[in-house]
Motif scaffolding. Structure first.
Motif, short mmCIF file in Angstrom:
data_model
loop_
_atom_site.label_atom_id
_atom_site.label_comp_id
_atom_site.label_asym_id
_atom_site.label_seq_id
_atom_site.Cartn_x
_atom_site.Cartn_y
_atom_site.Cartn_z
N ILE A 23 0.78 -1.14 0.02
CA ILE A 23 -0.04 0.07 0.14
C ILE A 23 0.93 1.09 0.14
N ALA A 24 0.66 2.17 -0.79
CA ALA A 24 1.27 3.81 -0.71
C ALA A 24 0.55 4.56 0.19
N ILE A 25 1.36 5.37 0.99
CA ILE A 25 0.66 6.14 1.94
C ILE A 25 1.47 7.49 1.69
N VAL A 26 0.44 8.42 1.55
CA VAL A 26 1.10 9.88 1.38
C VAL A 26 0.64 10.65 2.89
N THR A 27 1.76 10.62 3.76
CA THR A 27 1.47 11.33 5.01
C THR A 27 1.57 12.92 5.14
N LYS A 28 1.34 13.35 6.43
CA LYS A 28 1.34 14.72 6.64
C LYS A 28 0.48 15.69 5.68
N VAL A 29 -0.64 15.07 5.43
CA VAL A 29 -1.45 16.00 4.60
C VAL A 29 -2.00 17.29 5.09
N ASP A 30 -1.96 17.16 6.48
CA ASP A 30 -2.52 18.31 7.26
C ASP A 30 -1.57 19.64 7.21
N ILE A 31 -0.46 19.32 6.85
CA ILE A 31 0.51 20.55 6.70
C ILE A 31 0.78 20.92 5.20
N ALA A 32 0.21 20.21 4.20
CA ALA A 32 0.51 20.46 2.71
C ALA A 32 -0.62 20.86 2.02
N GLU A 33 -0.15 21.78 1.32
CA GLU A 33 -1.39 22.40 0.30
C GLU A 33 -2.13 21.20 -0.92
N ARG A 34 -3.28 21.42 -1.34
CA ARG A 34 -3.92 20.54 -1.74
C ARG A 34 -3.32 20.18 -3.30
N ASP A 35 -2.54 21.17 -3.69
CA ASP A 35 -1.91 20.81 -5.13
C ASP A 35 -0.69 19.92 -4.64
N GLU A 36 -0.16 20.38 -3.50
CA GLU A 36 1.01 19.19 -3.28
C GLU A 36 0.41 17.92 -3.07
N ILE A 37 -0.44 17.83 -2.56
CA ILE A 37 -0.95 16.33 -2.23
C ILE A 37 -1.43 15.63 -3.48
N THR A 38 -2.05 16.30 -4.36
CA THR A 38 -2.42 15.84 -5.59
C THR A 38 -1.09 15.48 -6.39
N GLU A 39 -0.10 16.18 -6.33
CA GLU A 39 1.10 16.05 -7.00
C GLU A 39 1.67 14.83 -6.33
N ARG A 40 1.86 14.51 -5.03
CA ARG A 40 2.51 13.49 -4.42
C ARG A 40 1.55 12.14 -4.85
N LEU A 41 0.41 12.25 -4.84
CA LEU A 41 -0.28 11.16 -5.08
C LEU A 41 0.13 10.45 -6.50
N MET A 42 0.25 11.51 -7.58
CA MET A 42 0.48 10.98 -8.88
C MET A 42 1.76 10.36 -8.70
N GLU A 43 2.64 11.09 -7.97
CA GLU A 43 4.34 10.81 -8.20
C GLU A 43 4.35 9.20 -7.79
N VAL A 44 3.54 9.15 -6.31
CA VAL A 44 3.80 7.60 -5.75
C VAL A 44 3.09 6.62 -6.41
N ASP A 45 1.88 7.02 -7.11
CA ASP A 45 1.17 6.00 -7.60
C ASP A 45 1.90 5.46 -8.99
N ALA A 46 2.96 6.27 -9.55
CA ALA A 46 3.67 5.91 -10.74
C ALA A 46 4.86 5.00 -10.34
N LEU A 47 5.27 5.00 -9.15
CA LEU A 47 6.31 4.27 -8.57
C LEU A 47 6.26 2.68 -8.62
N ARG A 48 5.05 2.14 -8.61
CA ARG A 48 4.83 0.78 -8.71
C ARG A 48 3.51 0.56 -9.21
N GLU A 49 3.42 -0.50 -9.83
CA GLU A 49 1.97 -0.98 -10.66
C GLU A 49 1.14 -1.83 -9.68
#
Length: 309
Positions: free
Chosen positions: A131-157
């Motif tokens: 499972i991929a987990i993007v942590t610390k979303v409470d201190i991140a901007e919405r755009d940052e979270i979206t970008e991180r989710l896309m980056e992480v999703d692309a790391l593995r299939e």
């Protein structure tokens, strides 16, 4: 792993799931904070210093439909000492045994070479679901979270899920627990429902003292601090518990930093740690701290053995 830890619980386990999960990622991505939040009690110390966790600490999460055993491990890093090598070996051993691996990336930092290396290394653990987990979303901007989710999703299939969350504000924490539990094999609880960790009281007290000692120190000193409990005993004719412990460092200059001017820093460490120890033991505590020097203990196999590594 679960075979070693199974206990006779007498519970009908039809539909009940249980198993082991660990969180991996670079040092300081919030793995211990996430473990504590899921367990609902502080069982792993947290610090802004990387590589704070030094043992595989098990935390137990009981839910109506199952039980999760979280194994909190050190962050994966490039080792510079024998201690570092042993910590990485410990992580590898845990990863080979668990049912689910949660790969953590903070929402506030771009995915980098270290993240990519760790994500690719998960190929070595084919039996575990990921499972991929993007942590610390409470201190991140919405755009940052979206970008991180896309980056992480692309790391593995083969991610079973990609989940953004905050351990501090508990946003999406239940979603993570539900997802992880659904990936676990069916089986009985591995621990009684009143157990939150298999850490001994001595280990938990030693970690509280180390956490207090880590506060405010910098450079190489955090890695050079170890804590040994010398004695714990109730005081006769009193409601006090006497706790004596040694804070171990590698050099005399580090000893001076821990003690501070006229002992002021050591008193601060003692006061901070004592509050947590009293809560844990349920009694008033006298805490006696001594600072010892063990030259280059992180590189010395004998010293590492004495300190429990």
């Amino acid at each position: 792993m679960s075979d070693d830890l199974s206990a006779e619980t007498g519970v009908d386990d039809s539909g009940h799931r249980s198993g082991f999960v660990t969180f991996v990622g670079r040092p300081n991505v919030g793995k211990s904070t996430l473990t504590n939040a899921l367990v609902g009690e502080k069982i792993a110390i947290t610090s802004e210093k990387p590589q704070t966790t030094r043992r595989a600490i098990r935390g137990i999460v009981n839910r109506p439909d199952g039980q999760l055993v979280i194994v909190d491990t050190p962050g994966i890093h490039r080792p510079r000492t024998l201690l570092g090598e042993r910590l990485n070996d410990l992580v590898e051993q845990v990863l080979g045994d668990v049912d689910v691996i949660g790969f953590c990336v903070p929402a506030t930092e771009k995915v980098g070479p270290g993240d990519r290396r760790i994500a690719a290394s998960l190929d070595g653990y084919p039996r575990a679901k990921k499972i991929a987990i993007v942590t610390k979303v409470d201190i991140a901007e919405r755009d940052e979270i979206t970008e991180r989710l896309m980056e992480v999703d692309a790391l593995r299939e083969d991610w079973a899920a990609v989940i953004p969350l905050s351990a501090l504000t508990r946003v999406q924490l239940d979603v993570l627990a539900d997802e992880v539990l659904a990936l676990m094999p069916e089986g009985p609880a591995l621990y009684g429902d009143d157990v939150v960790t298999d850490e001994t009281t001595e280990d938990r007290i030693a970690e509280m003292i180390r956490e207090a000692a880590l506060e405010g120190v910098r450079d190489e000193l955090p890695h050079s601090i170890a804590v040994v409990i010398d004695d714990i005993a109730p005081r006769e004719g009193s409601d006090l518990t006497d706790v004596h412990a040694s804070i171990v460092v590698e050099r005399d200059s580090q000893k001076a930093i821990i003690i501070g001017r006229k002992g002021a820093r050591l008193r601060e460490v003692g006061a901070t740690a004592r509050a947590g120890i009293e809560e844990l033991l349920g009694t008033r505590v006298f805490l006696g701290l001594h600072v010892k020097v063990a030259k280059e203990w992180q590189r010395d196999p004998k010293q590492l053995g004495r300190l429990g590594f």
